[in-house]
Design an enzyme around this catalytic site. Structure first.
Site, short mmCIF file in Angstrom:
data_model
loop_
_atom_site.label_atom_id
_atom_site.label_comp_id
_atom_site.label_asym_id
_atom_site.label_seq_id
_atom_site.Cartn_x
_atom_site.Cartn_y
_atom_site.Cartn_z
CG HIS A 21 -2.02 1.00 1.13
ND1 HIS A 21 -3.26 0.69 0.62
CD2 HIS A 21 -2.06 2.31 1.44
CE1 HIS A 21 -4.03 1.76 0.65
NE2 HIS A 21 -3.32 2.76 1.15
CB ALA A 22 1.16 4.03 -2.45
CG HIS A 54 -2.16 10.88 -3.32
ND1 HIS A 54 -3.30 11.56 -2.95
CD2 HIS A 54 -1.76 10.19 -2.21
CE1 HIS A 54 -3.58 11.29 -1.69
NE2 HIS A 54 -2.66 10.46 -1.22
CD GLU A 55 1.35 8.04 -1.48
OE1 GLU A 55 1.88 8.55 -0.48
OE2 GLU A 55 0.23 7.49 -1.44
CG HIS A 73 1.19 12.58 1.30
ND1 HIS A 73 0.24 13.24 2.03
CD2 HIS A 73 0.55 11.49 0.78
CE1 HIS A 73 -0.92 12.58 1.97
NE2 HIS A 73 -0.75 11.51 1.21
CD GLU A 110 -4.17 11.31 2.56
OE1 GLU A 110 -3.94 11.01 1.38
OE2 GLU A 110 -3.56 10.79 3.52
CG HIS A 129 -7.18 3.13 4.68
ND1 HIS A 129 -7.23 2.53 3.44
CD2 HIS A 129 -6.30 4.16 4.57
CE1 HIS A 129 -6.43 3.18 2.61
NE2 HIS A 129 -5.85 4.15 3.27
CE1 TYR A 161 -6.31 8.97 2.10
CE2 TYR A 161 -7.53 7.72 3.73
CZ TYR A 161 -6.34 8.06 3.13
OH TYR A 161 -5.17 7.49 3.57
#
Length: 652
Positions: A389-390, A419-420, A423, A447, A549, A559
């Protein structure tokens, strides 16, 4: 894209209590941290009402110790995530105990201050949160038990496999025992089962088997542990001063200094969903009609819910895999550049560098060298079990930020990378804040950042600029197709994101009892998503636990919030860039003004209440779905007309 990607914030772990027990080459060792400087420090009792004195204590006394603890904890969890072994799990347990000891000590010291008459709301908030123990309020035995439960549930999720041959005849697929086969014939969720659900020929029987089998080997296995998890999380929340763990999670979004209460936050969530619900209803009705046409033998009701296995996603949270038969104007090419990426020999490394370049050309910070040296971008082939999971990681050392992801060369993973990397950019931007403020304005903000950037990257304009989309034409039909493909990702996800925590709020409060954990979940899925299970379910099952999650103790309302506010951010950045035209056509590529505005918000970290950070970038202090609705308005009008023409009514 892979929805629900994560970030770790260890300053939250031990200053605010252990709120995210994510699990993270193999040493099996936790490096102890000396916290005695905090114990030995003598406070000046004449200054305990001074906010400035509290700030000085945080900066000069707490910060050095807290930073070392964060670094050590992160390393332990990283080792576990990148090599799931008993030794590495033991190190995570040791690290959790150590961080809990620090949390307890900080809470004891923070409680000695009385800032009630201070006008420094920033320090008042920091002191209030510093007094909160969270999971650290549990005694050592219970805390160890909690960590083992979460580690165990995540391990089940990460290592589960089912017997399945995607090429076998449908009649050879059995619903009875998904584990009775040779190891070589077992497939994991990521990437095999995910790809099957996305890319299969919609053989309903095979899809039904995969849907059920995954839940049998994952969620069903953790039900008993999850009930104990509920008890421990609620006990910790009550010891911290909250009614239950749901209220504790929501406290991140409330602000007692501003009079923004738990009830206010819950009402705002309801109001946001009511703004979005009509659009989701129209899309659900349109997709349902397309499924009826594609799968006549499934006898779907034209006015009813949709069985989950027919959606094209294991969790019915993302509908993009149905684009090939739902696209509004099918004569137009699909907006999926995966084949072109492969034709141009894209590599995983190139995908990450592409995302970095996009940020650099906005005037944002480049990735440090250690990012490229220490991140894990592809699934190891050396036999290690890893958490695929990323997730994005901040190690609280200069330049030490990392991503862990089992990346493949496709468009979905290209967007997940953005997306990552969002962060990571946030980490870099607030790196100069004191430890207690090294986090997002709230988790939803964290997020939203990468997804905001991806809203530009996914546009036909930007993909054409990259040379990945050939012969693109900005005509009405192409524009509507683009909006619809985006809606299958963004709008379809919103009710799922909403119920993930609405459900858990009710579980933690006791409104949903432990004897109705599964039926409670499906009641919410029916009400909000219009989705029903693929096969009959019982209370022997625990289908929410098939989702990462739930197992990994990750709050999820972030999210839902992020999918709303990213459109607020996008609109603000588009305005700053000078964009003229419909919002859905905006690409902020190479706009230094947009980058400057974004940076002004990111650099605040958690030093200000989230409404202040929201105002910094949007000019407004409230969450609002209006920009989201503006983005999709032409498509909404088209869907309404199509549904009327076909006699389809929103709802189920």
């Amino acid at each position: 894209m892979a929805r629900g990607c994560c970030w770790r914030n260890t300053s939250v772990v031990f200053f605010l209590g252990i709120v995210c027990l994510l699990l993270g080459p193999a040493k099996g060792k936790f490096t102890p941290v000396d916290i005695s400087p905090l114990e030995r420090y003598q406070l000046d009792e004449t200054k305990l009402t001074s906010a400035e004195y509290f700030r000085s204590w945080l900066t000069n006394v707490y910060n050095p110790v807290g930073q070392k603890m964060a670094q050590s904890v992160e390393e332990a969890y990283w080792d576990y995530d990148t090599n799931i072994t008993a030794a590495n799990e033991a190190a995570t347990i040791e690290s959790s105990q150590a961080s809990a000891n620090l949390t307890r000590l900080v809470a004891k010291i923070a409680a000695k201050f009385d800032l009630s008459k201070s006008e420094d709301t920033q320090m008042k908030k920091a002191q209030r949160e510093g007094k909160e123990l969270g999971d650290a309020s549990l005694d050592p035995a219970e805390l160890t038990e909690l960590v083992k439960i979460v580690n165990g549930m995540e391990s089940v999720y990460s290592t589960a496999t089912i017997c399945f041959d995607p090429n076998a005849d449908a009649n050879e697929v059995s619903l009875e025992d998904p584990t009775n086969c040779e190891e070589s014939k077992k497939l994991p969720l990521d990437p095999d089962l995910i790809n099957f659900m996305k890319n299969s020929t919609w053989d309903a029987k095979k899809r039904q088997y995969v849907w059920k089998a995954w839940r049998d080997v994952s969620g069903k296995k953790v039900r008993k542990d999850y009930i104990r998890y509920i008890q421990l999380k609620n006990k910790a929340a009550k010891l911290t001063g909250y009614n239950d763990n749901g209220q504790y999670w929501r406290s991140e979004y409330t602000d007692e200094n501003a009079g923004y209460t738990d009830s206010d936050f819950l009402k705002d969530l309801d109001d946001l969903w009511l703004q979005i619900k009509p659009l989701y209803g129209e899309m659900h009705a349109y997709v349902r009609r397309k499924l009826i046409n594609k799968l006549p033998h499934e006898h779907l009701s034209p006015t009813g819910p949709i069985p989950g296995h027919l959606i094209g996603d294991m969790f019915s949270q993302e509908w993009t895999s149905m684009l090939d038969f739902t696209q509004l104007f099918p004569a137009k090419p699909l907006l999926d550049v995966t084949d072109e990426m492969k034709r141009q020999n894209y590599t995983v490394d190139k995908m990450f560098h592409l995302s970095e370049q996009f940020q650099i050309e906005l005037g944002l910070k480049p990735m440090p060298e250690t990012f490229w040296e220490k991140s894990l971008f592809v699934k190891p082939k050396d036999g290690r079990e890893v958490v695929c999971h990323a997730s994005a990681w901040d190690f609280y050392r200069t330049g030490d930020v990392r991503i862990k992801m089992c990346t493949e060369v496709n468009m979905d993973d290209l967007i997940t990378i953005h997306h990552e990397m969002g962060h990571i950019q946030y980490f870099l931007q607030y790196a100069d804040q004191m430890m207690v403020f090294r986090g997002g304005a709230n988790s939803g903000f964290h997020e939203a950042v990468g997804d905001t950037l991806a809203l530009s990257v996914k546009t036909p304009k930007h993909l054409s600029w990259l040379g990945l989309l050939k012969n693109n034409k900005n005509d009405r039909e192409s524009d509507l197709n683009y909006m619809f493909s985006t809606a299958l990702d963004k709008i379809a996800f919103l009710p799922f994101a909403y119920i993930m925590d609405r459900y858990r709020y009710d579980v933690f409060s006791g409104k949903i009892g432990t004897n109705e954990l599964n039926s409670g979940w499906w009641n919410y899925a029916l009400e909000y998503q219009g989705i029903i299970p693929a096969v009959p379910r019982t209370e022997d099952d625990f289908d929410p636990g098939a989702k990462y999650h739930i197992d990994a103790d990750v709050e999820y309302m972030r999210y839902f919030i992020s999918f709303v506010i990213q459109f607020q951010f996008h609109k603000a950045l588009c305005d700053a860039s000078g964009h003229a035209g419909p919002l859905y056509q905006c690409d902020i590529n190479q706009s230094k003004k947009a980058g400057e505005l974004l940076s002004s918000m990111l650099s605040l970290g958690g030093s200000q209440p989230w409404p202040v950070a929201m105002e910094k970038i949007t000019g407004s202090r409230v969450m609002d779905a209006a920009p989201l609705l503006e983005f999709f308005q032409p498509m909404t009008d088209y869907l309404k007309a199509e549904n009327r023409k076909n006699g389809d009514v929103a709802g189920w």
